[in-house]
Design an enzyme around this catalytic site. Structure first.
Site, short mmCIF file in Angstrom:
data_model
loop_
_atom_site.label_atom_id
_atom_site.label_comp_id
_atom_site.label_asym_id
_atom_site.label_seq_id
_atom_site.Cartn_x
_atom_site.Cartn_y
_atom_site.Cartn_z
N GLY A 1 -32.71 16.39 -106.48
CA GLY A 1 -31.92 15.28 -107.01
C GLY A 1 -31.96 14.13 -106.02
O GLY A 1 -32.29 14.32 -104.85
N GLN B 1 -29.42 6.51 -101.79
CA GLN B 1 -30.21 7.20 -100.76
C GLN B 1 -31.49 6.44 -100.41
O GLN B 1 -32.09 6.68 -99.37
CB GLN B 1 -30.53 8.64 -101.17
CG GLN B 1 -29.28 9.53 -101.22
CD GLN B 1 -29.61 10.94 -101.64
OE1 GLN B 1 -29.70 11.23 -102.83
NE2 GLN B 1 -29.82 11.83 -100.67
N CYS C 1 -28.95 18.30 -98.27
CA CYS C 1 -29.04 16.91 -98.72
C CYS C 1 -30.18 16.24 -97.99
O CYS C 1 -30.31 16.39 -96.77
CB CYS C 1 -27.73 16.17 -98.44
SG CYS C 1 -27.74 14.45 -98.98
N LEU C 2 -30.98 15.48 -98.72
CA LEU C 2 -32.12 14.79 -98.10
C LEU C 2 -31.64 13.77 -97.08
O LEU C 2 -32.40 13.42 -96.17
CB LEU C 2 -32.97 14.11 -99.18
CG LEU C 2 -33.68 15.08 -100.14
CD1 LEU C 2 -34.33 14.31 -101.29
CD2 LEU C 2 -34.71 15.94 -99.41
N HIS D 1 -22.92 16.82 -106.71
CA HIS D 1 -23.41 16.37 -105.39
C HIS D 1 -23.92 14.92 -105.48
O HIS D 1 -23.59 14.08 -104.65
CB HIS D 1 -24.52 17.33 -104.93
CG HIS D 1 -25.26 16.92 -103.70
ND1 HIS D 1 -25.21 17.62 -102.52
CD2 HIS D 1 -26.11 15.88 -103.46
CE1 HIS D 1 -25.96 17.03 -101.60
NE2 HIS D 1 -26.54 15.96 -102.15
N GLU D 2 -24.70 14.63 -106.53
CA GLU D 2 -25.26 13.28 -106.69
C GLU D 2 -24.16 12.27 -106.99
O GLU D 2 -24.19 11.13 -106.48
CB GLU D 2 -26.31 13.25 -107.80
CG GLU D 2 -27.49 14.19 -107.63
CD GLU D 2 -28.15 14.11 -106.28
OE1 GLU D 2 -28.03 13.07 -105.59
OE2 GLU D 2 -28.75 15.11 -105.86
N HIS E 1 -22.49 10.96 -104.02
CA HIS E 1 -23.22 9.87 -103.36
C HIS E 1 -22.82 8.51 -103.91
O HIS E 1 -22.74 7.53 -103.19
CB HIS E 1 -24.74 10.04 -103.52
CG HIS E 1 -25.38 11.03 -102.59
ND1 HIS E 1 -25.38 10.87 -101.23
CD2 HIS E 1 -26.07 12.17 -102.84
CE1 HIS E 1 -26.04 11.89 -100.67
NE2 HIS E 1 -26.47 12.69 -101.63
O1 GNR Z 1 -32.73 18.63 -102.77
C1 GNR Z 1 -31.52 18.88 -102.79
N1 GNR Z 1 -31.11 20.16 -102.88
C2 GNR Z 1 -29.81 20.53 -103.11
C3 GNR Z 1 -29.46 21.86 -102.91
C4 GNR Z 1 -28.17 22.29 -103.15
C5 GNR Z 1 -27.22 21.39 -103.58
C6 GNR Z 1 -27.55 20.06 -103.76
C7 GNR Z 1 -28.84 19.63 -103.54
S1 GNR Z 1 -29.25 17.97 -103.80
C8 GNR Z 1 -30.53 17.78 -102.66
C9 GNR Z 1 -31.16 16.41 -102.76
C10 GNR Z 1 -30.15 15.38 -102.40
O2 GNR Z 1 -29.78 15.15 -101.27
N2 GNR Z 1 -29.59 14.72 -103.38
O3 GNR Z 1 -28.63 13.82 -103.13
NI NI Z 2 -27.69 14.43 -101.30
#
Ligand code: GNR
Ligand code: NI
Length: 178
Positions: free
Chosen positions: A47, A52, A95-96, A137-138, A141
């Protein structure tokens, strides 16, 4: 399409609240979504929120297809959570923008979602499992919230210290190469 660079915490831009897309979804938004998807696949991640890559707009891309299966890109413009289950679900998140840090986060197990897709079509659907984890999670952000903000203060401080150290090392390496 173009690869964009992903912001790494701590970075003030990751704490910004993203603005809604006003009016229809345009080709310019679709270009941004294309770049986001390419950047997400390259990372690789499942995601990505627009902030980001430094664009403070309420746009998210996602692909939860397992490795080796056909790609299934999803696009979300102005997503809203209409309701949340009382039941909670814990999942080990990453998270990236928070590299090399992973920890369990507990969130509602199911959410009802409303958003516009790539073509601006309004969609409402129920999410569960990894889909529910990832969209929450997204959407964090979009509010300037990172998954480490859900951890205990001690864990969050440790994570931030590690991120700052990694940034400092990267800066020093850059200077050496100049
Ligand atoms: O790649 C991603 N893997 C992930 C694993 C578990 C819970 C959430 C994520 S999202 C993350 C990519 C990211 O940072 N999205 O904002
Ligand atoms: Ni993230």
């Amino acid at each position: 399409m173009a690869l964009r660079s992903i912001l790494i915490a701590p970075d003030a831009r990751l704490k910004e609240k993203s603005k809604p897309v006003e009016g229809p979804v345009t080709d310019e938004h679709r270009r941004l979504m294309d770049d986001m998807l390419e950047t997400m696949y390259d990372a690789p991640g499942i995601g990505l929120a627009a902030i980001q890559i430094g664009e403070p707009l309420r746009i998210i891309v996602m692909d939860l297809a397992p490795d080796g299966e056909p790609k299934k890109p999803r696009y979300f413009v102005n997503p809203e959570i209409l309701s949340r289950s009382e039941e909670m679900f814990a999942y080990e998140e990453g998270c990236l923008s928070v590299p090399e840090i992973y920890d369990d986060v507990e969130r509602p197990a199911r959410v009802r979602l409303r958003y516009m897709d790539y073509n601006g079509k309004q969609i409402e659907e129920d999410c569960e499992g990894l889909y529910a984890v990832c969209i929450q999670h997204e959407m964090d952000h979009l509010e300037g919230v990172l998954f480490i903000d859900h951890l205990s203060r001690l864990k969050k401080e440790k994570a931030l210290a590690k991120l700052k150290k990694a940034k400092k090392l990267a800066e020093e390496n850059k200077e050496h190469r100049l």
